[in-house]
Enzyme design. Structure first.
Site, mmCIF file in Angstrom:
data_model
loop_
_atom_site.group_PDB
_atom_site.id
_atom_site.type_symbol
_atom_site.label_atom_id
_atom_site.label_comp_id
_atom_site.label_asym_id
_atom_site.label_seq_id
_atom_site.Cartn_x
_atom_site.Cartn_y
_atom_site.Cartn_z
ATOM 1 N N TYR A 119 0.859 -1.185 0.000
ATOM 2 C CA TYR A 119 0.000 0.000 0.000
ATOM 3 C C TYR A 119 0.896 1.237 0.000
ATOM 4 O O TYR A 119 1.929 1.255 0.675
ATOM 5 C CB TYR A 119 -0.887 -0.002 1.248
ATOM 6 C CG TYR A 119 -1.712 1.251 1.400
ATOM 7 C CD1 TYR A 119 -2.977 1.336 0.826
ATOM 8 C CD2 TYR A 119 -1.214 2.361 2.093
ATOM 9 C CE1 TYR A 119 -3.733 2.486 0.937
ATOM 10 C CE2 TYR A 119 -1.967 3.520 2.201
ATOM 11 C CZ TYR A 119 -3.226 3.582 1.626
ATOM 12 O OH TYR A 119 -3.964 4.727 1.732
ATOM 13 N N GLU A 207 -3.172 7.588 -4.086
ATOM 14 C CA GLU A 207 -3.150 6.299 -3.386
ATOM 15 C C GLU A 207 -2.943 5.199 -4.407
ATOM 16 O O GLU A 207 -3.636 5.164 -5.427
ATOM 17 C CB GLU A 207 -4.488 6.099 -2.655
ATOM 18 C CG GLU A 207 -4.507 4.875 -1.768
ATOM 19 C CD GLU A 207 -5.882 4.644 -1.159
ATOM 20 O OE1 GLU A 207 -5.989 4.641 0.078
ATOM 21 O OE2 GLU A 207 -6.845 4.470 -1.910
#
Ligand code: GDP
Ligand code: MN
Length: 408
Positions: A119, A207
């Protein structure tokens, strides 16, 4: 403003951040052409990804019954069938709400042989007033869940905005993601590219979930497999190319309508609509409605110098939403003149029948004239002198309107 995954990947690519080969399309025919090219280039598998402004597509379900808005395909025929099944259908994910989002674009990409999912995000940290880069080895999953259950698995690096992400910070983050040797160097460059993309475009969020370690014929590389970007609307005037990426179909139709008139409108779930000039006053008005026991149906700031047309458009927008029990108009005339507001209300009332009580509080420039215009109009308006009185009247009017409706 938000953009699609394929658009975010294009912006990232400009800063040297690698993503799988592929492109976006709006028809089944185009999807097939892209897939044929990818297979012809030696690709074993191709992935078909629904482009909507919401995450959780992989685990999403179409209203048609099809499972998954992210599909691995082994043949062109597979791509054809999945594209056909996705186009025009409503995809429901954890982030879309039960109504789902219509899929009108697909991203057709070469599928990656994923070894590991990480992530990565860049956002503004409001407590330090600085950008922060966050990474975690637990990619591909719900980051909120990781933050709650295993917060130690999220590594943060605060960035000095005047200097940017320093090479040592990028290496530290890449190392914490388990990248070593040649991959460490490659991944740190990727992280710096992600930060540059965030900074250059004045994004509020970049993101990439997942950022993957991918097996390739000539070794392993890190690739951005999914990307999401949001921008600061107030900076968009400096970025016309990003403004062009806006997809109105992804936005609430009432909010889009409001933005055409330069009105700041946000829909909420209560039943007392409000029309106010100034964002601060609009916030205070919502607070005081709640204080008196009501629930605001929207935030609407018509601005400090709204025209008669803007006021009429604003009122029309709040009336076209779900059924309202009361409307509270709260205007403090500074630059704005209260008679302009009064004319705007009359114009909107003439076009739309007012089906609920309207409480009007006018103060400041030309307030007396505004009140006179409204009084003489013969419309069923309730007048108030103070904000407290206005909120109290609006909440009471909503309660009696609701019980009257229940009685009929
Ligand atoms: P999201 O569900 O909306 O977040 O969409 P993603 O693009 O993140 O895709 C969901 C999941 O599908 C990812 O976490 C991956 O596990 C998987 N996925 C996406 N692209 C690929 C790919 O190219 N190859 C493989 N094997 N899996 C993929
Ligand atoms: Mn994802």
């Amino acid at each position: 403003m938000n953009i699609h995954e394929y658009q975010a990947k294009l912006l990232l690519a400009k800063n040297g951040v690698p993503a799988p080969a592929g492109s976006a399309c709006t028809t089944v025919g185009e999807a097939v052409v892209i897939a044929e090219k990818l297979f012809a280039s030696g690709q074993k598998q191709v992935i078909v990804k629904a482009q909507i402004h919401a995450g959780g597509r992989g685990k999403g379900v179409f209203k048609s019954g099809l499972h998954g808005g992210v599909k691995l395909c082994k043949t062109v025929d597979d791509v054809y069938r999945n594209a056909k099944a996705m186009f025009g259908q409503m995809l429901v994910t954890k982030q879309t709400g039960p109504e789902g989002r219509r899929v009108s674009r697909l991203l057709i990409e070469s599928a990656s042989a994923i070894k590991r999912e990480c992530y990565l995000a860049v956002l503004l940290d409001r407590t330090t007033s600085r950008p922060v880069m966050m990474v975690s080895t637990e990619g591909g999953m719900d980051i909120e869940e990781i933050a709650e259950k295993t917060p130690e698995k999220i590594i943060r690096e605060t960035i000095d905005p005047a200097i940017g992400l320093m090479p040592y910070q990028a290496r530290k983050l890449a190392f914490s993601l388990g990248f070593t040797g040649d991959l460490l160097h490659q991944a740190s460059k990727l992280l710096q590219g992600v930060y540059r993309t965030w900074e250059q475009n004045e994004a509020t969020l970049v993101e990439t979930n997942p950022l993957c370690l991918v097996e390739q014929p000539d070794g392993t590389v890190s690739l951005v497999v999914d990307a999401k970007m949001s921008f600061d609307d107030n900076a968009l005037f400096r970025h016309p190319e990003i403004r062009q990426m806006r997809d109105l179909a992804e936005e609430s139709p009432l909010e889009t309508e409001a933005s055409k008139f330069n009105l700041n409108y946000i829909k909420l779930d209560g039943d007392i609509a409000c029309l106010v000039n100034g964002a601060g006053l609009a916030m205070a008005t919502m607070d005081i409605i709640v204080h008196y026991g009501g629930r605001p149906a929207n935030f609407l700031d018509v601005g400090g110098s709204a025209s008669r047309e803007q006021v009429a458009a604003g009122l029309k927008i709040i009336l076209s939403g779900a059924r309202m029990q009361a409307i509270l108009v709260n205007i403090f005339g500074g630059i704005m003149q209260c008679d302009t507001i009064a004319h705007g209300i009359l114009a909107a009332a003439r076009e739309n029948s007012l089906t609920c009580p309207v409480v009007v509080r006018l103060a400041g420039t030309n307030a007396d004239l505004g009140r006179k215009i409204l009084l003489e109009s013969g419309l069923p308006l309730l007048s108030a002198d103070s904000l407290a009185e206005a909120a109290d009247k609006a909440v009471k009017a909503a309660v009696s309107n609701r019980s009257q409706m229940a009685a009929c």
